[in-house]
Design a protein around this motif. Structure first.
Motif, mmCIF file in Angstrom:
data_model
loop_
_atom_site.group_PDB
_atom_site.id
_atom_site.type_symbol
_atom_site.label_atom_id
_atom_site.label_comp_id
_atom_site.label_asym_id
_atom_site.label_seq_id
_atom_site.Cartn_x
_atom_site.Cartn_y
_atom_site.Cartn_z
ATOM 1 N N ARG A 11 33.245 -21.020 -8.492
ATOM 2 C CA ARG A 11 32.005 -21.003 -9.552
ATOM 3 C C ARG A 11 30.910 -20.040 -8.931
ATOM 4 O O ARG A 11 30.334 -19.280 -9.865
ATOM 5 N N LEU A 12 30.560 -20.033 -7.843
ATOM 6 C CA LEU A 12 29.446 -19.076 -7.381
ATOM 7 C C LEU A 12 29.954 -17.612 -7.391
ATOM 8 O O LEU A 12 29.223 -16.777 -7.929
ATOM 9 N N ALA A 13 31.290 -17.384 -7.183
ATOM 10 C CA ALA A 13 31.665 -16.115 -7.320
ATOM 11 C C ALA A 13 31.442 -15.452 -8.876
ATOM 12 O O ALA A 13 31.456 -14.309 -9.139
ATOM 13 N N LYS A 14 31.777 -16.311 -9.870
ATOM 14 C CA LYS A 14 31.683 -16.156 -11.462
ATOM 15 C C LYS A 14 30.020 -15.811 -11.649
ATOM 16 O O LYS A 14 29.939 -15.219 -12.861
ATOM 17 N N MET A 15 28.807 -16.062 -10.707
ATOM 18 C CA MET A 15 27.801 -16.085 -11.309
ATOM 19 C C MET A 15 27.115 -14.785 -11.106
ATOM 20 O O MET A 15 27.368 -13.994 -10.073
ATOM 21 N N SER A 16 26.148 -14.245 -11.761
ATOM 22 C CA SER A 16 25.353 -13.172 -11.551
ATOM 23 C C SER A 16 24.311 -13.284 -10.469
ATOM 24 O O SER A 16 24.071 -14.738 -10.301
ATOM 25 N N ASP A 17 23.696 -12.339 -9.971
ATOM 26 C CA ASP A 17 22.768 -12.574 -8.921
ATOM 27 C C ASP A 17 21.590 -13.180 -9.524
ATOM 28 O O ASP A 17 21.047 -14.043 -8.933
ATOM 29 N N GLN A 18 21.326 -13.039 -10.829
ATOM 30 C CA GLN A 18 19.936 -13.579 -11.400
ATOM 31 C C GLN A 18 20.286 -15.069 -11.592
ATOM 32 O O GLN A 18 19.303 -15.807 -11.704
ATOM 33 N N GLU A 19 21.634 -15.646 -11.872
ATOM 34 C CA GLU A 19 21.819 -17.130 -11.981
ATOM 35 C C GLU A 19 21.687 -17.743 -10.729
ATOM 36 O O GLU A 19 21.667 -18.898 -10.768
ATOM 37 N N VAL A 20 21.911 -17.251 -9.635
ATOM 38 C CA VAL A 20 21.704 -17.841 -8.245
ATOM 39 C C VAL A 20 20.195 -18.249 -7.942
ATOM 40 O O VAL A 20 19.162 -17.425 -8.081
ATOM 41 N N ASP A 21 20.180 -19.625 -7.706
ATOM 42 C CA ASP A 21 18.891 -20.342 -7.724
ATOM 43 C C ASP A 21 18.361 -19.824 -6.132
ATOM 44 O O ASP A 21 19.058 -20.531 -5.040
ATOM 45 N N THR A 22 17.390 -19.073 -6.007
ATOM 46 C CA THR A 22 16.890 -19.014 -4.584
ATOM 47 C C THR A 22 15.506 -19.360 -4.476
ATOM 48 O O THR A 22 14.967 -18.965 -3.309
ATOM 49 N N SER A 23 15.267 -20.226 -5.217
ATOM 50 C CA SER A 23 13.668 -20.812 -5.285
ATOM 51 C C SER A 23 13.488 -21.622 -3.765
ATOM 52 O O SER A 23 12.261 -21.565 -3.288
ATOM 53 N N ASP A 24 14.381 -22.101 -3.120
ATOM 54 C CA ASP A 24 14.195 -22.693 -1.767
ATOM 55 C C ASP A 24 14.297 -21.782 -0.631
ATOM 56 O O ASP A 24 14.176 -22.360 0.515
ATOM 57 N N ILE A 25 14.508 -20.542 -1.050
ATOM 58 C CA ILE A 25 14.535 -19.631 0.169
ATOM 59 C C ILE A 25 13.280 -18.415 0.045
ATOM 60 O O ILE A 25 13.120 -17.887 -0.804
ATOM 61 N N PRO A 26 12.661 -18.716 1.289
ATOM 62 C CA PRO A 26 11.176 -18.127 1.197
ATOM 63 C C PRO A 26 11.591 -16.435 1.223
ATOM 64 O O PRO A 26 12.490 -16.091 1.684
ATOM 65 N N GLU A 27 10.621 -15.717 0.476
ATOM 66 C CA GLU A 27 10.869 -14.181 0.610
ATOM 67 C C GLU A 27 10.594 -13.784 2.065
ATOM 68 O O GLU A 27 9.604 -14.084 2.929
ATOM 69 N N LEU A 28 11.088 -12.699 2.381
ATOM 70 C CA LEU A 28 10.743 -11.909 3.468
ATOM 71 C C LEU A 28 9.833 -10.772 3.271
ATOM 72 O O LEU A 28 10.081 -10.037 2.857
ATOM 73 N N GLY A 29 8.360 -11.264 4.274
ATOM 74 C CA GLY A 29 7.447 -10.268 3.964
ATOM 75 C C GLY A 29 7.407 -9.106 4.983
ATOM 76 O O GLY A 29 8.497 -8.685 5.755
ATOM 77 N N GLU A 30 6.724 -8.222 4.770
ATOM 78 C CA GLU A 30 6.593 -7.086 5.773
ATOM 79 C C GLU A 30 6.423 -7.458 7.069
ATOM 80 O O GLU A 30 6.990 -6.859 8.046
ATOM 81 N N ASP A 31 5.574 -8.757 7.471
ATOM 82 C CA ASP A 31 5.597 -8.998 8.889
ATOM 83 C C ASP A 31 6.793 -9.379 9.624
ATOM 84 O O ASP A 31 7.251 -9.011 10.605
ATOM 85 N N PHE A 32 7.872 -9.827 8.584
ATOM 86 C CA PHE A 32 9.211 -10.207 9.187
ATOM 87 C C PHE A 32 9.940 -8.812 9.576
ATOM 88 O O PHE A 32 10.697 -8.679 10.713
ATOM 89 N N PHE A 33 9.789 -7.907 8.848
ATOM 90 C CA PHE A 33 10.497 -6.603 9.079
ATOM 91 C C PHE A 33 9.821 -5.939 10.122
ATOM 92 O O PHE A 33 10.571 -5.087 10.627
ATOM 93 N N ARG A 34 8.676 -6.138 10.166
ATOM 94 C CA ARG A 34 7.990 -5.340 11.261
ATOM 95 C C ARG A 34 8.436 -5.811 12.706
ATOM 96 O O ARG A 34 8.360 -4.995 13.654
#
Length: 82
Positions: A11-34
């Motif tokens: 089921r996951l393989a058939k989903m588009s990127d937009q359909e994947v729920d990432t609400s429980d994954i925090p965004e990686l900010g500039e500090d992380f990449f620094r």
């Protein structure tokens, strides 16, 4: 003892990127990449005896055959750990 994933991979393989729920994954900010550091595994040259037909098959797959052999060995190792 094998670990069974509860993920519905088909089921996951058939989903588009937009359909994947990432609400429980925090965004990686500039500090992380620094502060991020690239860690590349150390490779060690070894001599290994493989059946001639196995080695020939990997070579026929093109450049990077040693990397593919390493990836398969890593997957096997990880599947049998712990």
């Amino acid at each position: 003892m094998s670990k069974t994933s509860k993920t519905d991979w088909e089921r996951l393989a058939k989903m588009s990127d937009q359909e994947v729920d990432t609400s429980d994954i925090p965004e990686l900010g500039e500090d992380f990449f620094r502060r991020a550091e690239l860690r590349v595994p150390v490779k060690q040259a070894v001599t290994i005896r493989l059946d001639a037909d196995v080695l020939e098959w990997f070579k026929e797959q093109g450049a990077g055959y040693q990397t593919r052999i390493n990836q398969l060995l890593r997957q096997y190792m990880q599947a049998h750990q712990g």
